[in-house]
Design a protein around this motif. Structure first.
Motif, PDB file in Angstrom:
ATOM      1  N   TYR A   1      53.255 137.999  41.056  1.00 35.19           N
ATOM      2  CA  TYR A   1      52.682 138.851  39.618  1.00 35.19           C
ATOM      3  C   TYR A   1      52.115 140.264  40.378  1.00 35.19           C
ATOM      4  CZ  TYR A   1      48.810 135.753  41.786  1.00 35.19           C
ATOM      5  OH  TYR A   1      48.475 134.918  42.570  1.00 35.19           O
TER       6      TYR A   1
ATOM      7  N   LEU B   1      58.762 133.807  30.562  1.00 33.14           N
ATOM      8  CA  LEU B   1      57.968 134.168  32.064  1.00 33.14           C
ATOM      9  C   LEU B   1      58.509 132.557  32.238  1.00 33.14           C
ATOM     10  CD1 LEU B   1      56.260 134.929  34.409  1.00 33.14           C
ATOM     11  CD2 LEU B   1      55.218 134.644  33.605  1.00 33.14           C
TER      12      LEU B   1
ATOM     13  N   SER C   1      56.298 139.007  37.017  1.00 33.32           N
ATOM     14  CA  SER C   1      54.974 139.092  35.388  1.00 33.32           C
ATOM     15  C   SER C   1      53.941 140.294  35.727  1.00 33.32           C
ATOM     16  CB  SER C   1      54.408 137.537  35.448  1.00 33.32           C
ATOM     17  OG  SER C   1      53.978 136.561  36.646  1.00 33.32           O
TER      18      SER C   1
END
Length: 363
Positions: A328, A295, A307
């Motif tokens: 995310y 990541l 993510s």
């Protein structure tokens, strides 16, 4: 603190008190820390790849603060092939964090006559002990809000409570040395060659594994996501990345994919060196991943990422730079949708991830 850890710390403190008192923290050292110029410095980053990436802005700041110093980086030997770009340090020593090879590290480090040790991320108490045995008079350490017991008297500066992003922690730590802390961009540790990609192809990466299974999105979820993405746009291809122990996750994904779609999925899991991994990530249009080292490689490469977080708070370990490029999904452990303690990321649905990916690709 566990009794075994207390014993190690007590024994280490006694050893340092008998033989290496030059490392003892004093009020005078604390006052002089930010203005003292050092000729030789040890910097420890001996844990995971993601931790090294988080540490890289601090490494840059240390080099800028001490442009003429001999800076030696101490890292774990499993990253030997990756740590090759040395803009922020002059040399590298390798250490497993264990007492069994600490004396080899000390022997090599002593030749550099270090005065200062900066422990960005390492294991207590042997990090402090090795720095003192190498001859350091000043020791600065990120304690991660964990008790250090008697080791505290050997720290010229120790950072404890600081509930912000890990990169911000590191910059707070090195600010005690007088470092400038404005540049928080992560730096790549080595050169790479971008993997070729056919014109018009949309390459979406899946990082299947993580340091623990509780940080992994299930492979059958990745399989369903792959099928939905491929069906949505004929230009999309899927590329899987990961380390050799994660091959079982790639195999599980392929078992859940319709045979007619498998030629649109390529696995690099367990097949790349770390520099080659950078080249694969650099070719992606988007990386879908849990909270793990690749990541942060993707963020440094300016590749968009989606993510997935449950066990960790992305405010502390998620994207910190170029935030407009990254997304995310975060469900705290206390969220009622999180019902599987062994695989908490099951609470994040395929439909939710698919909607994020579609939106990011058309943004």
């Amino acid at each position: 603190m566990r009794e075994k850890k207390k014993f190690k710390i007590g024994l280490s403190d006694s050893l340092l008190g008998l033989l290496f008192r030059q490392a003892l923290a004093t009020p005078e050292k604390k006052r002089a820390l930010s203005t003292t110029n050092f000729d030789s410095i040890l910097v420890y980053s001996t844990t995971a790849l993601g931790d090294y990436m988080f540490n890289s802005p601090a490494l840059r700041a240390i080099r800028q603060r001490y442009p003429s110093a001999k800076i030696t980086l101490v890292v774990h030997p499993k990253y030997k092939d990756l740590i090759t770009t040395r803009d922020f340090y002059d040399d590298v020593l390798f250490w497993t964090n264990k007492a069994s090879d600490m004396f080899t590290l000390v022997s090599q480090a002593k030749k550099r006559r270090p005065q200062l040790a900066i422990l960005l991320h390492s294991h207590l108490p042997y990090d402090v002990v090795s720095a003192a045995m190498a001859g350091c008079q000043y020791i600065v350490r990120d304690n991660y809000a964990k008790p250090v017991g008697k080791m505290n008297r050997w720290l010229t500066y120790g950072l404890d409570e600081f509930d912000e992003h890990v990169i911000a922690r590191k910059m707070k730590l090195v600010s005690a040395l007088g470092c400038e802390t404005d540049n928080v961009a992560m730096a790549l540790p080595c050169a790479y060659e971008k993997q070729p990609k056919a014109e018009g192809v949309i390459r979406i990466g899946f990082q299947l594994g993580a340091s623990t299974l509780v940080r992994c999105w299930p492979p059958e979820y990745y399989a369903e996501l792959a099928q939905r993405l491929i069906a949505s746009d004929s230009r999309i291809e899927i590329v899987m990345i990961g380390s050799a122990p994660e091959k079982c996750l790639a195999e599980a994904l392929m078992q859940h994919v319709e045979p007619t779609l498998r030629d649109k999925i390529t696995s690099h899991v367990g097949k790349t060196s770390l520099p080659q991994l950078l080249g694969v990530i650099a070719s992606m249009d988007l990386l879908v991943t849990g909270d793990t080292g690749p990541l942060h490689l993707a963020i440094a490469l300016r590749v968009p990422t989606l993510s997935l977080f449950v066990t960790e708070n992305p405010c502390r370990s998620g994207p910190y730079q170029d935030k407009g490029r990254h997304e995310y999904i975060y469900l705290p452990l206390e969220d009622p949708r999180v019902v599987d303690e062994q695989a908490p990321l099951r609470a994040i649905s395929v439909s939710e991830v698919f909607e994020y990916v579609e939106r990011m690709l058309t943004h």
